[in-house]
Design a protein around this motif. Sequence first.
Motif, short mmCIF file in Angstrom:
data_model
loop_
_atom_site.label_atom_id
_atom_site.label_comp_id
_atom_site.label_asym_id
_atom_site.label_seq_id
_atom_site.Cartn_x
_atom_site.Cartn_y
_atom_site.Cartn_z
N GLU A 1 -4.38 2.79 6.01
CA GLU A 1 -3.66 2.74 4.85
C GLU A 1 -4.22 2.47 3.63
O GLU A 1 -3.95 3.06 2.66
N LEU B 1 0.80 -1.10 -0.07
CA LEU B 1 0.19 -0.07 -0.03
C LEU B 1 0.86 1.09 -0.05
O LEU B 1 0.61 2.38 -0.62
N ASN B 2 1.95 1.26 0.76
CA ASN B 2 2.80 2.52 0.95
C ASN B 2 3.39 2.72 -0.53
O ASN B 2 3.64 3.88 -1.00
N THR C 1 -4.56 5.27 0.61
CA THR C 1 -4.08 4.95 -0.59
C THR C 1 -5.43 4.91 -1.74
O THR C 1 -4.91 5.49 -2.85
N ASN D 1 -7.87 -2.27 -4.66
CA ASN D 1 -7.72 -2.04 -3.27
C ASN D 1 -8.99 -2.15 -2.41
O ASN D 1 -8.92 -2.77 -1.22
N THR E 1 -5.63 7.65 -5.06
CA THR E 1 -5.58 7.22 -6.51
C THR E 1 -7.01 7.26 -7.25
O THR E 1 -7.07 7.45 -8.21
N GLN F 1 2.08 1.80 -3.58
CA GLN F 1 1.29 2.31 -4.49
C GLN F 1 0.95 3.67 -4.32
O GLN F 1 0.90 4.49 -5.33
N ARG F 2 1.04 4.13 -3.00
CA ARG F 2 0.80 5.71 -2.90
C ARG F 2 2.20 6.65 -3.34
O ARG F 2 1.72 7.69 -3.81
#
Length: 220
Positions: free
Chosen positions: A60, A17-18, A64, A36, A68, A20-21
């Motif tokens: 999270e 997740l981190n 995220t 997600n 997005t 992806q951000r």
Amino acid sequence: NPKVNYAEEEQSLKLELNLQRKLPSFGFGNAIADWNFLKYVQYYGDTVAREATGYDLIPEFFETMVSTDPRFVQAYLSLSTANSIFAGRPDKTVALMNQVLKNVSPKTSPLAYFIWIYKGVDEILFLGDLKAAQHSYEMASEWANIAGAKESAANTKATAQFLASNPDPRAAQIGAWTTILSTVTDKKTKEYATKKIKELGGKIIVNSSGQIQVKIPNSI
């Protein structure tokens, strides 16, 4: 399952997740948010894993997805409640809902007024800020009106007027938990809201057509 290392699973998911951000979405923000959300539903519903690790990744997922696709309104209504109640981060919920509100309107997202309602619920229940909640419900009424949801516009306007009258906080809290009880679908949250209403002295009545009514005690 004793063979599953839930802590390792949690750490791996957090890293994903981190990452992806930080990475650009290349125009696939909607698809990434959809993916997600499905993973979040699986994460939230895995009772055995959550008993082992808790709900720390809900914020999270929330952050995220907002980064997005900030217009994924229906997903954020689910995440809002779970993040505030089970992850214990209403402060983060309100901050993220404010980000969503900058990216949606009642014309582009007919259900966007619910974001204001849920933000108002958090402001009443967890932040104890009835003034901020009053503003949220006033905005919900305006947006519901634009979206053509006349009944919701009238109800949220009435709630804003009620909050303006400096009510007993317990009455406002029962109303907020009732909103959660009547709008969420998952059993775990419904049970939690029911428990809280009863703790505050509210009485839950289900009529013959299955509609829920909550009575506020005369002592409030």
